[in-house]
Design an enzyme around this catalytic site. Structure first.
Site, short mmCIF file in Angstrom:
data_model
loop_
_atom_site.label_atom_id
_atom_site.label_comp_id
_atom_site.label_asym_id
_atom_site.label_seq_id
_atom_site.Cartn_x
_atom_site.Cartn_y
_atom_site.Cartn_z
NE ARG A 236 -18.61 -58.68 10.66
CZ ARG A 236 -19.80 -58.25 10.23
NH1 ARG A 236 -19.88 -57.18 9.47
NH2 ARG A 236 -20.90 -58.89 10.57
CG ASP A 257 -22.20 -81.23 -10.24
OD1 ASP A 257 -22.30 -80.10 -9.71
OD2 ASP A 257 -22.23 -82.29 -9.58
CG ASP A 283 -15.17 -84.65 -6.09
OD1 ASP A 283 -14.36 -85.58 -5.91
OD2 ASP A 283 -15.80 -84.11 -5.17
ZN LIG Z 1 -12.88 -85.62 -4.35
#
Ligand SMILES: [Zn+2]
Length: 399
Positions: A236, A257, A283
């Site tokens: 929702r 990962d 990242d």
């Molecule tokens: Zn980052």
């Protein structure tokens, strides 16, 4: 890394890579060949290539993929872009190049503005040299409610003047800025970024789906590590995850990962996003490729155990125990995404051609196609990295 057989150069600098499974935008050539003229790909084809008078590298039993493009990475090999010297940043870039990332956008994390300006100026020098392909500012205009492993003390509301100062410090090398669209002033910042040719990415956000859709209307075109650091999807209140996936103009980063997302979530995003919208990123932080222990991510301390990085719980602000940056490499996330069931051609698009297009580099790199730089990765049958070529040169010594 294993070594592939040597390929000497002919007098005209032309070489032939043959026998491998070559992953091109039009499908897998199995076997296929790639002809190299100096630093660029000059032709590709299916079958066994004959190379009279040319020196040949036999890649039988190997996959050949375009060089990976990591548009969200903070460090690796014990060094980082977020702190330390220019030499440290070079080391981090060099670590990731050896693990398949032939193009790297260096990501900063939230810090005081003056520090970010100084980091951006330092990284701009490296971008000018071609060590990195640009800078990603992951902050400081983020939501403290979704700070993850970033320092909420330095998060500030969107401020166009501050953005322009950071952009000036980055000297035309600022490529991406991640921001939380629910913060006051966000739409003005998105418009300023879009006008400046900087990708406005939605991330570290507690926005509703409606607010996120408004950010896309204002010019946001990218999702920073979808699911991580954002309000989760609810049927929702689909939040940023639902709103970003719902819009065809938005490309979506995922950290594939095996730690940050369940494999089902990776497959769902790949299916929902469809071709040309999925972007694999690491990242990664300094701890990538390093033993377990304590590392820094900007001003925060991160403990790595069993290759999972978590924010240290020693009284600092932020969410102790939150999963922090990864310890992944692009070779690792590519292998993981394939193991999770994504077709190799889709993975190659998500790791190379889509981020190349997003960054405006598609006419130079990101695919095994004539006319593009000879940036490529050789993997064994199980997608373990064997060798990396950057603009026609094998890295890690001549194979
Ligand atoms: Zn980052």
């Amino acid at each position: 890394m294993h070594q592939v057989p040597a390929a000497a150069r002919t007098p005209d600098g032309r070489r032939l890579l043959t026998g491998g499974r070559v992953v091109t935008p039009d499908g897998v050539l199995d076997p296929g060949w790639i002809s190299l003229a100096g630093s660029v790909i000059d032709a590709t084809g299916r079958g066994e290539a004959a190379g009279p008078g040319r020196h040949v590298t036999d890649l039988r039993g190997h996959w050949v993929l375009p060089g990976f493009i990591d548009m969200h990475v903070h460090g690796g090999g014990g060094a980082s872009f977020t702190e330390g010297t220019a030499g440290d940043a070079r080391r981090a870039a060099g670590f990731h190049r050896l693990h398949g990332s032939t193009t790297i956008v260096a990501s900063l994390v939230t810090a005081p503005l003056a520090d970010l300006e100084a980091r951006a100026a330092m990284l701009a020098g490296l971008a000018g040299e071609g060590v990195i392909a640009g800078i990603h500012l992951e902050g400081p205009f983020l939501s403290a409610a979704r700070c993850g492993a970033q320092d909420p003390r330095h998060m500030i509301p969107p401020d166009v003047a501050a953005f322009q100062r950071l952009r000036a410090a980055a000297a035309d090398h600022l490529r991406v800025i991640t921001l939380a669209p629910e913060l006051p002033g966000a739409s003005g910042l998105i418009e300023a970024a879009a006008q400046a040719g900087v990708i406005a990415a939605v991330g570290h956000t507690d926005a509703t789906a409606d607010l996120t859709a408004a950010a896309v209307d204002a010019g946001a075109t990218h999702a920073t590590h979808l699911f991580n650091g954002m309000r989760p999807l609810h049927h929702r209140e689909p939040g940023p995850v639902g709103a970003l996936l719902d819009r065809d103009e938005v490309t979506c980063e995922v950290i594939a990962d095996g730690v940050h997302l369940h494999d089902t979530a990776i497959r769902l995003v790949a299916r929902a996003a469809g071709p040309g919208r999925l972007v694999l990123i690491t990242d990664a932080m300094a701890a990538a490729g390093m033993p377990d222990g304590r590392y820094r991510l900007g001003s925060m301390h991160v403990d790595v155990a069993g290759r999972v990085a978590r924010l240290a719980g020693d009284g600092e602000p932020g969410t102790a125990g939150a999963i922090a940056g990864s310890t992944a490499t692009m070779a690792g996330v590519v292998r993981h995404a394939i193991a999770a069931g994504l077709p190799v051609t889709e993975v190659a698009a998500a790791a190379s051609s889509t981020p190349a297009r997003v960054l405006g580099l598609g006419d130079r790199t990101g695919a095994l196609r004539p006319g593009l730089d000879a940036d490529l990765v050789v993997c064994d049958e199980d997608f373990r990295l064997v060798a990396v070529m950057l603009r026609g040169e094998w890295l890690n010594g001549s194979p």
